[in-house]
Design a protein around this motif. Structure first.
Motif, mmCIF file in Angstrom:
data_model
loop_
_atom_site.group_PDB
_atom_site.id
_atom_site.type_symbol
_atom_site.label_atom_id
_atom_site.label_comp_id
_atom_site.label_asym_id
_atom_site.label_seq_id
_atom_site.Cartn_x
_atom_site.Cartn_y
_atom_site.Cartn_z
ATOM 1 N N ASN A 55 0.827 -1.195 0.000
ATOM 2 C CA ASN A 55 0.000 0.000 0.000
ATOM 3 C C ASN A 55 0.871 1.259 0.000
ATOM 4 O OD1 ASN A 55 -1.611 2.244 1.438
ATOM 5 N ND2 ASN A 55 -3.178 0.750 0.865
ATOM 6 N N LYS A 56 0.586 2.184 -0.907
ATOM 7 C CA LYS A 56 1.406 3.393 -1.034
ATOM 8 C C LYS A 56 1.287 4.289 0.194
ATOM 9 C CE LYS A 56 1.749 3.803 -6.047
ATOM 10 N NZ LYS A 56 1.514 4.676 -7.233
ATOM 11 N N LEU A 57 0.095 4.395 0.753
ATOM 12 C CA LEU A 57 -0.079 5.235 1.942
ATOM 13 C C LEU A 57 0.716 4.698 3.119
ATOM 14 C CD1 LEU A 57 -3.905 6.075 1.763
ATOM 15 C CD2 LEU A 57 -1.968 7.598 1.296
ATOM 16 N N MET A 58 0.743 3.380 3.264
ATOM 17 C CA MET A 58 1.511 2.777 4.355
ATOM 18 C C MET A 58 3.009 2.977 4.124
ATOM 19 S SD MET A 58 -0.635 -0.730 5.071
ATOM 20 C CE MET A 58 0.342 -1.106 6.521
ATOM 21 N N GLN A 60 4.368 5.550 2.605
ATOM 22 C CA GLN A 60 4.648 6.937 2.963
ATOM 23 C C GLN A 60 4.678 7.125 4.474
ATOM 24 O OE1 GLN A 60 2.333 9.856 0.608
ATOM 25 N NE2 GLN A 60 1.720 8.120 -0.668
ATOM 26 N N GLY A 61 3.765 6.435 5.182
ATOM 27 C CA GLY A 61 3.740 6.542 6.642
ATOM 28 C C GLY A 61 5.013 6.010 7.273
ATOM 29 N N TRP A 92 10.199 10.059 -0.185
ATOM 30 C CA TRP A 92 8.854 10.479 0.226
ATOM 31 C C TRP A 92 8.279 11.490 -0.763
ATOM 32 C CZ3 TRP A 92 6.252 14.904 1.888
ATOM 33 C CH2 TRP A 92 5.035 14.672 2.511
ATOM 34 N N TYR A 95 6.612 10.261 -4.112
ATOM 35 C CA TYR A 95 5.206 9.842 -4.139
ATOM 36 C C TYR A 95 4.261 11.009 -4.422
ATOM 37 C CZ TYR A 95 6.466 5.275 -2.222
ATOM 38 O OH TYR A 95 7.001 4.024 -2.027
ATOM 39 N N HIS A 96 4.774 12.240 -4.338
ATOM 40 C CA HIS A 96 3.903 13.406 -4.455
ATOM 41 C C HIS A 96 4.197 14.276 -5.678
ATOM 42 C CE1 HIS A 96 2.339 12.646 -0.408
ATOM 43 N NE2 HIS A 96 3.594 12.367 -0.065
#
Length: 373
Positions: A55-58, A60-61, A92, A95-96
C-alpha cells in the motif's frame, strides 16, 4: 516489478550510506554506543518495511517514521544521523511529485539546525543522494515506458494474429465455396452437354435395334446417327476436361509466385518475381528444378546476405530458360560452394543445365536450362 527494483537499489544505497556514516562516527568517537546500533537497526527495519509493504499510503507513513527517527536521533545522539535524512526525503517526495528537484527544498532545511562541522558531509551526501535518486527514477520511468510500449505492441500483435486467423478461416471457407461452385458447374456442364447427347444416342440405338429386322436401311441410318452423337459426346467430354485443366505455364508461374509471396510474408526481406518470354516451353521437370533452386537460393539469402530485397527473374530465351536470383546484400569476394549451391548444380545438370554464382554486387545465382521447341 518497477517499484521493487527501485526499492532494492535504494536499500543498497542506504547500506553504503550507513557504512559511510558509521565510519565518520568511528573516526570521531572511536567506539559506537548501543544507541548508535539501535538507531541503525531501526532505520533499516523501517526501510525494509517500505520494501515489503504494498500500500502506497503505508509506505509513505513508514518513510515519515524513518524521517522522524533520524531527526530525534540526530538531536539526542549524533548529528551525523542526518546523513541518512536526504534519501528518505527524496523517496517520500517521489510519491507526491515527478519533479525530483523539488525534493532539494525539504532536504536543505536541516542545514539550519546542524553544527557547522557537518555542513560539508551533509551537503555532499544530499547532493549525491539527489543525483542517485533522480537518475534511478529517470531510468525506471524509461523502463516503465518501454514495458508499456512492449505491452502495446504485444496487444497489436495479438490483434493482428487474430485478424490473420480470421482471414485464413475466411480464405479456407471461400476456397471451399469456390470448389463447391466449380463442382456444381462441371456437373451442370456434363448434364447439359453430355447427358442429353448420350440419352439421344441411346434412344437412337434402341430404335435401330427394333427396326433391324423389318427395316434394315432405317435401322442403319439410326445406328449411324447414334454413333455420330456418341462421337460428339466424347468430343464434348474432351473439351470440358480441357477447359477444366489450367495451362501448364499458369500452374508453374502461380506456384512460383506462391513461393515468393510466402517468403516475403514470413520474413522482412522483400521478394519480387518477374518473367518474360513464352512460359509454355517450360516443362513440368523444368518447373520443378526452377522452384527448388529458387527456394534454396532464397534460404541462402536469408541466412548469409543481410539483404533487404531479392529479385527473381525467369526468362525464356531462344534455346535456354534463365532463372536469375539476385539480392542487395553484402555479397562475397570469393564464392564458396556449399551444399546448397552444389545441390542446385546437380539438379540443373540432370537436364544438361548449369548454375552460375556471383558475389561481386550483392549475391546472385543464375540457373540456365536448355530446352527444345
Amino acid at each position: 516489478m518497477q517499484g521493487n527494483n527501485q526499492e532494492l537499489w535504494a536499500i543498497g544505497y542506504k547500506v553504503v550510506l550507513s557504512l559511510f556514516m558509521i565510519t565518520l562516527m568511528t573516526l570521531e568517537s572511536m567506539a559506537l554506543s548501543p544507541w548508535y546500533i539501535l538507531v541503525v537497526l531501526l532505520f533499516f527495519c523501517l526501510n525494509l518495511s517500505v520494501f515489503l509493504l504494498k500500500n502506497k499510503l503505508m509506505k509513505q507513513g513508514v518513510l515519515l517514521l524513518s524521517l522522524l527517527l533520524l531527526l530525534i536521533s540526530s538531536y539526542l545522539i549524533d548529528p551525523l544521523f542526518m546523513l541518512l535524512f536526504p534519501i528518505n526525503v527524496y523517496e517520500w517526495m517521489g510519491y507526491h511529485t515527478k519533479k525530483s528537484i523539488i525534493g532539494l527544498i525539504p532536504a536543505a532545511i536541516p542545514v539550519l539546525f546542524l553544527p557547522a562541522e557537518t555542513y560539508l558531509p551533509y551537503g555532499f551526501i544530499a547532493l549525491v543522494s539527489f543525483l542517485f535518486h533522480a537518475l534511478l527514477t529517470q531510468h525506471l520511468r524509461r523502463v516503465a515506458d518501454c514495458r508499456e510500449e512492449i505491452d502495446t505492441l504485444r496487444e497489436r500483435v495479438d490483434t493482428l494474429n487474430q485478424s490473420l486467423d480470421e482471414s485464413n478461416a475466411y480464405i479456407r471457407q471461400s476456397e471451399y465455396v469456390i470448389k463447391l461452385e466449380e463442382r456444381n458447374r462441371i456437373s451442370q456442364d456434363i448434364h447439359d452437354q453430355i447427358g442429353h447427347a448420350m440419352t439421344g444416342a441411346l434412344m437412337q440405338m434402341e430404335a435401330s435395334k427394333r427396326l433391324l429386322q423389318t427395316d434394315p436401311v432405317k435401322s442403319k441410318e439410326l445406328l449411324d446417327n447414334a454413333i455420330q452423337i456418341s462421337k460428339d459426346g466424347i468430343e464434348s467430354i474432351r473439351l470440358v476436361l480441357k477447359n477444366m485443366k489450367p495451362p501448364r505455364e499458369q500452374l508453374g508461374i502461380h506456384r512460383m509466385k506462391r513461393i515468393v509471396d510466402e517468403f516475403s510474408a514470413r520474413h522482412t526481406i522483400k521478394a519480387v518475381l518477374t518473367h518474360e518470354g513464352d512460359l509454355d516451353y517450360i516443362t513440368a521437370n523444368h518447373w520443378h528444378i526452377l522452384m527448388t533452386n529458387t527456394q534454396e537460393a532464397m534460404t541462402n539469402v536469408l541466412k548469409y546476405s543481410q539483404a533487404s530485397g531479392v529479385k527473381i527473374h525467369i526468362q525464356v530465351m531462344n534455346r535456354l530458360i534463365r532463372l536469375a536470383i539476385s539480392d542487395n546484400g553484402q555479397g562475397a569476394r570469393k564464392v564458396i560452394k556449399g551444399l546448397g549451391i552444389i545441390g542446385m548444380e546437380e539438379r540443373a545438370a540432370r537436364v544438361n543445365g548449369t548454375v552460375i554464382a556471383d558475389g561481386s554486387q550483392g549475391f546472385s545465382v543464375t540457373t540456365l536450362l536448355p530446352y527444345q521447341k
